[in-house]
Design a protein around this motif. Structure first.
Motif, PDB file in Angstrom:
ATOM      1  N   UNK A  40       1.244   2.424   7.293  1.00 46.78           N
ATOM      2  CA  UNK A  40       1.259   0.972   7.436  1.00 46.78           C
ATOM      3  C   UNK A  40       0.589   0.289   6.254  1.00 46.78           C
ATOM      4  N   UNK A  41      -0.620   0.720   5.926  1.00 48.15           N
ATOM      5  CA  UNK A  41      -1.389   0.054   4.870  1.00 48.15           C
ATOM      6  C   UNK A  41      -0.817   0.315   3.483  1.00 48.15           C
ATOM      7  N   UNK A  42      -0.183   1.464   3.281  1.00 41.68           N
ATOM      8  CA  UNK A  42       0.397   1.780   1.966  1.00 41.68           C
ATOM      9  C   UNK A  42       1.905   1.555   1.922  1.00 41.68           C
ATOM     10  N   UNK A  43       2.457   1.094   3.043  1.00 41.23           N
ATOM     11  CA  UNK A  43       3.889   0.797   3.133  1.00 41.23           C
ATOM     12  C   UNK A  43       4.731   2.000   2.701  1.00 41.23           C
ATOM     13  N   UNK A  44       4.406   3.163   3.244  1.00 41.34           N
ATOM     14  CA  UNK A  44       5.157   4.379   2.940  1.00 41.34           C
ATOM     15  C   UNK A  44       6.370   4.452   3.859  1.00 41.34           C
ATOM     16  N   UNK A 152      -3.463  -1.138  13.821  1.00 42.49           N
ATOM     17  CA  UNK A 152      -2.192  -0.945  13.112  1.00 42.49           C
ATOM     18  C   UNK A 152      -1.204  -2.057  13.441  1.00 42.49           C
ATOM     19  N   UNK A 153      -1.126  -2.449  14.702  1.00 45.83           N
ATOM     20  CA  UNK A 153      -0.230  -3.536  15.094  1.00 45.83           C
ATOM     21  C   UNK A 153      -0.650  -4.848  14.443  1.00 45.83           C
ATOM     22  N   UNK A 154      -1.963  -5.053  14.315  1.00 46.61           N
ATOM     23  CA  UNK A 154      -2.484  -6.246  13.655  1.00 46.61           C
ATOM     24  C   UNK A 154      -2.051  -6.265  12.183  1.00 46.61           C
ATOM     25  N   UNK A 155      -2.154  -5.124  11.511  1.00 43.92           N
ATOM     26  CA  UNK A 155      -1.756  -5.031  10.099  1.00 43.92           C
ATOM     27  C   UNK A 155      -0.263  -5.250   9.926  1.00 43.92           C
ATOM     28  N   UNK A 162      -2.040  -2.317   1.144  1.00 42.83           N
ATOM     29  CA  UNK A 162      -2.738  -2.092  -0.113  1.00 42.83           C
ATOM     30  C   UNK A 162      -1.736  -1.569  -1.138  1.00 42.83           C
ATOM     31  N   UNK A 163      -1.657  -2.248  -2.265  1.00 39.41           N
ATOM     32  CA  UNK A 163      -0.679  -1.830  -3.276  1.00 39.41           C
ATOM     33  C   UNK A 163      -1.249  -1.739  -4.680  1.00 39.41           C
ATOM     34  N   UNK A 164      -2.495  -2.204  -4.875  1.00 34.24           N
ATOM     35  CA  UNK A 164      -3.055  -2.276  -6.234  1.00 34.24           C
ATOM     36  C   UNK A 164      -3.176  -0.903  -6.877  1.00 34.24           C
ATOM     37  N   UNK A 165      -3.792   0.049  -6.160  1.00 36.73           N
ATOM     38  CA  UNK A 165      -4.034   1.365  -6.749  1.00 36.73           C
ATOM     39  C   UNK A 165      -2.750   2.143  -6.996  1.00 36.73           C
TER      40      UNK A 165
END
Length: 225
Positions: A40-44, A152-155, A162-165
């Motif tokens: 979810x956070x890294x949009x994989x 996770x549902x909130x995100x 997160x996409x910067x790194x």
């Protein structure tokens, strides 16, 4: 009636072995939720086969570890297993695979710290007893899973990721990977030490100690980038 009373007494008595056995079926849920955090956070992008493969494989590794490897050593085996499985199953690069684990540990720490503090205060039990009494171990684990799912549902709803790194140039990969590995080990050891002494240290000190370490770790990575 005596049988029920006997079962109840077993469930509320300290028995770490039984607690580990009872929690084994829930590890599949735990593995899926951990995967949900970093995807979810890294949009994989993933498909059903990849999700099933990761969840089942990681859960089986965790179950074997928890049943046959003494605490806390099995946690370090899980630390190694996570990025390897991400690399092999989701076909991610090494940097992203390690980042998946770092992000997962960071989120889990943010959720588990207030939960264990609240739970121990309500029940009057130490953190060691919470994990070694079967009934409390199950209740605590289910509450933890609910927290992860809500996070996770909130995100997903607010499109937090997160996409910067992930946009760093390849020439920085070796330095970043080295920092990730050292940072992961440092955070894992610190979390373990804090968990052992959480019943003896002020709760705010435990939270601040790990928070500062994690924040400094991410700042150093952004500075390097």
């Amino acid at each position: 009636m005596e049988i029920l009373q006997t079962i109840w007494n077993v469930l509320i008595s300290e028995n770490e072995r039984l607690a580990n056995i009872l929690i084994c079926p829930f590890i599949f849920i735990e593995a899926y939720l951990y995967m949900l955090i970093f995807t979810t956070l890294l949009k994989i992008k993933t498909n059903s086969n990849q999700k099933i493969a990761y969840t089942v494989t990681f859960a089986l590794i965790a179950i074997i570890n928890i049943l046959f490897i003494p605490y806390p050593y099995y946690t370090f085996v899980n630390v190694l297993a996570c990025p390897i499985l991400v690399f092999m199953i989701f076909k991610q690069d090494i940097l992203t695979s390690i980042l998946c684990e770092i992000i997962s540990y960071f989120v889990l720490f943010l959720l588990i710290t207030p939960l264990i503090i609240i739970y121990t205060n309500i029940t009057g039990l130490s953190s060691t007893l919470v994990t070694s009494i079967p009934l409390h171990r199950v209740i605590y684990s289910l509450l933890f899973y609910v927290l992860i799912y809500i996070f996770c549902k909130f995100c997903i709803k607010f499109k937090i990721h997160i996409s910067v790194l992930r946009k760093l140039k390849n020439k920085y990969s070796s330095s970043l990977i080295t920092n990730f590995i050292i940072g992961t080990i440092a955070i894992a050891i610190q979390c373990y030490l804090e968990f052992i002494y959480i019943d003896y240290l002020p709760k705010y000190l435990v939270f601040m100690s790990i928070s500062v370490l994690v924040i400094y770790f991410f700042i150093s990575l952004f500075s390097l980038a």
